[in-house]
Write a protein that holds these residues in place. Structure first.
Motif, PDB file in Angstrom:
ATOM      1  N   MET A  96       0.718  -1.235   0.163  1.00  0.00           N
ATOM      2  CA  MET A  96       0.010   0.072   0.076  1.00  0.00           C
ATOM      3  C   MET A  96       1.032   1.316   0.165  1.00  0.00           C
ATOM      4  N   GLY A  97       0.399   2.357  -0.137  1.00  0.00           N
ATOM      5  CA  GLY A  97       0.842   3.775  -0.043  1.00  0.00           C
ATOM      6  C   GLY A  97       0.513   4.456  -1.260  1.00  0.00           C
ATOM      7  N   THR A  98       1.014   5.776  -1.349  1.00  0.00           N
ATOM      8  CA  THR A  98       0.559   6.585  -2.357  1.00  0.00           C
ATOM      9  C   THR A  98       1.398   6.717  -3.440  1.00  0.00           C
ATOM     10  N   TYR A  99       1.165   6.312  -4.930  1.00  0.00           N
ATOM     11  CA  TYR A  99       1.980   6.575  -5.947  1.00  0.00           C
ATOM     12  C   TYR A  99       1.803   7.747  -6.556  1.00  0.00           C
ATOM     13  N   ILE A 100       2.952   8.398  -7.384  1.00  0.00           N
ATOM     14  CA  ILE A 100       2.857   9.426  -8.038  1.00  0.00           C
ATOM     15  C   ILE A 100       2.252   8.937  -9.710  1.00  0.00           C
ATOM     16  N   ASP A 101       1.307   9.908  -9.869  1.00  0.00           N
ATOM     17  CA  ASP A 101       0.534   9.710 -11.273  1.00  0.00           C
ATOM     18  C   ASP A 101       0.771  11.167 -11.838  1.00  0.00           C
ATOM     19  N   GLY A 102       0.287  10.946 -13.143  1.00  0.00           N
ATOM     20  CA  GLY A 102       0.512  12.374 -13.684  1.00  0.00           C
ATOM     21  C   GLY A 102       0.864  12.319 -15.237  1.00  0.00           C
ATOM     22  N   LEU A 103       1.205  13.433 -16.049  1.00  0.00           N
ATOM     23  CA  LEU A 103       1.566  13.451 -17.461  1.00  0.00           C
ATOM     24  C   LEU A 103       2.268  14.643 -17.649  1.00  0.00           C
ATOM     25  N   ILE A 104       2.739  14.668 -19.029  1.00  0.00           N
ATOM     26  CA  ILE A 104       3.613  15.668 -19.544  1.00  0.00           C
ATOM     27  C   ILE A 104       2.561  16.464 -20.671  1.00  0.00           C
ATOM     28  N   GLU A 105       2.357  17.400 -20.738  1.00  0.00           N
ATOM     29  CA  GLU A 105       1.331  18.044 -21.754  1.00  0.00           C
ATOM     30  C   GLU A 105       2.144  19.135 -22.518  1.00  0.00           C
ATOM     31  N   ALA A 106       1.605  19.460 -23.691  1.00  0.00           N
ATOM     32  CA  ALA A 106       2.038  20.436 -24.383  1.00  0.00           C
ATOM     33  C   ALA A 106       0.984  21.293 -24.948  1.00  0.00           C
ATOM     34  N   ARG A 107       1.080  22.772 -25.182  1.00  0.00           N
ATOM     35  CA  ARG A 107       0.420  23.577 -25.595  1.00  0.00           C
ATOM     36  C   ARG A 107       0.529  23.621 -27.131  1.00  0.00           C
ATOM     37  N   THR A 108      -0.376  23.144 -27.955  1.00  0.00           N
ATOM     38  CA  THR A 108      -0.291  23.027 -29.479  1.00  0.00           C
ATOM     39  C   THR A 108      -0.503  24.453 -30.170  1.00  0.00           C
ATOM     40  N   ALA A 109      -0.313  24.786 -31.492  1.00  0.00           N
ATOM     41  CA  ALA A 109      -0.295  26.046 -32.156  1.00  0.00           C
ATOM     42  C   ALA A 109      -1.722  26.464 -31.703  1.00  0.00           C
ATOM     43  N   GLY A 110      -2.883  25.713 -31.579  1.00  0.00           N
ATOM     44  CA  GLY A 110      -4.009  26.115 -31.373  1.00  0.00           C
ATOM     45  C   GLY A 110      -4.552  26.846 -30.074  1.00  0.00           C
ATOM     46  N   GLY A 111      -3.345  26.721 -29.189  1.00  0.00           N
ATOM     47  CA  GLY A 111      -3.479  27.033 -27.754  1.00  0.00           C
ATOM     48  C   GLY A 111      -4.010  26.061 -26.564  1.00  0.00           C
ATOM     49  N   ALA A 112      -4.587  25.053 -27.037  1.00  0.00           N
ATOM     50  CA  ALA A 112      -4.870  23.883 -26.183  1.00  0.00           C
ATOM     51  C   ALA A 112      -3.749  23.102 -25.608  1.00  0.00           C
ATOM     52  N   TRP A 113      -3.876  22.712 -24.663  1.00  0.00           N
ATOM     53  CA  TRP A 113      -3.141  21.674 -24.065  1.00  0.00           C
ATOM     54  C   TRP A 113      -3.457  20.331 -24.489  1.00  0.00           C
ATOM     55  N   GLU A 114      -2.454  19.519 -24.689  1.00  0.00           N
ATOM     56  CA  GLU A 114      -2.597  17.918 -25.114  1.00  0.00           C
ATOM     57  C   GLU A 114      -1.565  17.200 -24.318  1.00  0.00           C
ATOM     58  N   MET A 115      -2.158  15.966 -24.003  1.00  0.00           N
ATOM     59  CA  MET A 115      -1.152  14.975 -23.295  1.00  0.00           C
ATOM     60  C   MET A 115      -0.014  14.498 -24.277  1.00  0.00           C
ATOM     61  N   GLU A 116       1.152  14.295 -23.958  1.00  0.00           N
ATOM     62  CA  GLU A 116       1.999  13.919 -24.803  1.00  0.00           C
ATOM     63  C   GLU A 116       2.783  12.475 -24.218  1.00  0.00           C
ATOM     64  N   VAL A 117       3.113  12.496 -22.527  1.00  0.00           N
ATOM     65  CA  VAL A 117       3.563  11.509 -22.359  1.00  0.00           C
ATOM     66  C   VAL A 117       2.728  11.234 -20.978  1.00  0.00           C
ATOM     67  N   ASP A 118       2.675   9.746 -20.471  1.00  0.00           N
ATOM     68  CA  ASP A 118       1.854   9.409 -19.399  1.00  0.00           C
ATOM     69  C   ASP A 118       3.065   9.235 -18.445  1.00  0.00           C
TER      70      ASP A 118
END
Length: 199
Positions: A1-23
């Motif tokens: 048991m215990g707490t795990y790190i989760d998350g992602l790396i995202e990038a802001r595209t030319a249109g201005g929205a953030w999109e997931m790149e890496v888990d």
């Protein structure tokens, strides 16, 4: 048991929205207690006074893959852009005083001069040697000014923790930083962001 790190790396595209790149799970960081406390101020036993990116919550414009709820599975969100991470002074102190439980272990380097080798939880034999040397049972932060303990070819000294000691540049987080650096070369430093949560 215990707490795990989760998350992602995202990038802001030319249109201005953030999109997931890496888990972030692809990097297999696990629980990484000391690192998560140093970087994001969550949990751990270091008592970090100045986490680098602690308590920020989630970015309101984050990509859809960021779970925007607080529950037992997703909590303590935080984030940092590559520009912020690249600007970190990894040698800056995280405390105003030496750590009470850890010591710096210095060993002779290639030129014979002592170099920092490790920052372990103070071994009992080091504490016993310190008690014999200083005449009383003291935490490393209580050793006299300039106090050090030579033992088995190493020298142990009180140490003020830095981010670089806890998250070394060639350690477990190096692939995360390398991935962000590569994305920043394409999208720009302010347009690449690490978003984390715990569960």
């Amino acid at each position: 048991m215990g707490t795990y790190i989760d998350g992602l790396i995202e990038a802001r595209t030319a249109g201005g929205a953030w999109e997931m790149e890496v888990d972030l799970l692809d990097f297999e960081l696990g629980k990484a207690r000391a690192a998560r406390e140093c970087l994001f101020g969550y949990g751990g036993a270091l008592g970090v006074g100045r986490p680098l990116f602690g308590g920020r919550g989630w970015p309101e414009d984050a990509c859809d893959e960021v779970p925007r709820r607080f529950d037992e599975l997703h909590h303590s969100h935080s984030f940092a852009t590559w520009a912020e991470i690249a600007a970190v002074d990894w040698d800056a102190p995280l405390h105003d005083r030496p750590d009470g439980n850890r010591v710096g272990e210095w060993r002779p380097g290639k030129d014979g001069e002592l170099v920092l080798h490790d920052v372990p939880w103070a071994p009992i034999e080091v504490l016993d040697a310190a008690e014999e040397l200083f005449g009383e049972d003291l935490y490393p932060s209580e050793w006299p000014p300039g106090g050090e303990v030579p033992l088995h070819g190493a020298v142990y000294r009180p140490v003020v923790l830095t981010a670089g000691m806890i998250v070394p540049p060639d350690g477990d987080w190096a692939p995360v930083w390398a991935s962000m650096r590569r994305l920043a070369a394409e999208y720009g430093d302010e347009n690449v962001r690490l978003v984390v949560w715990f569960g």
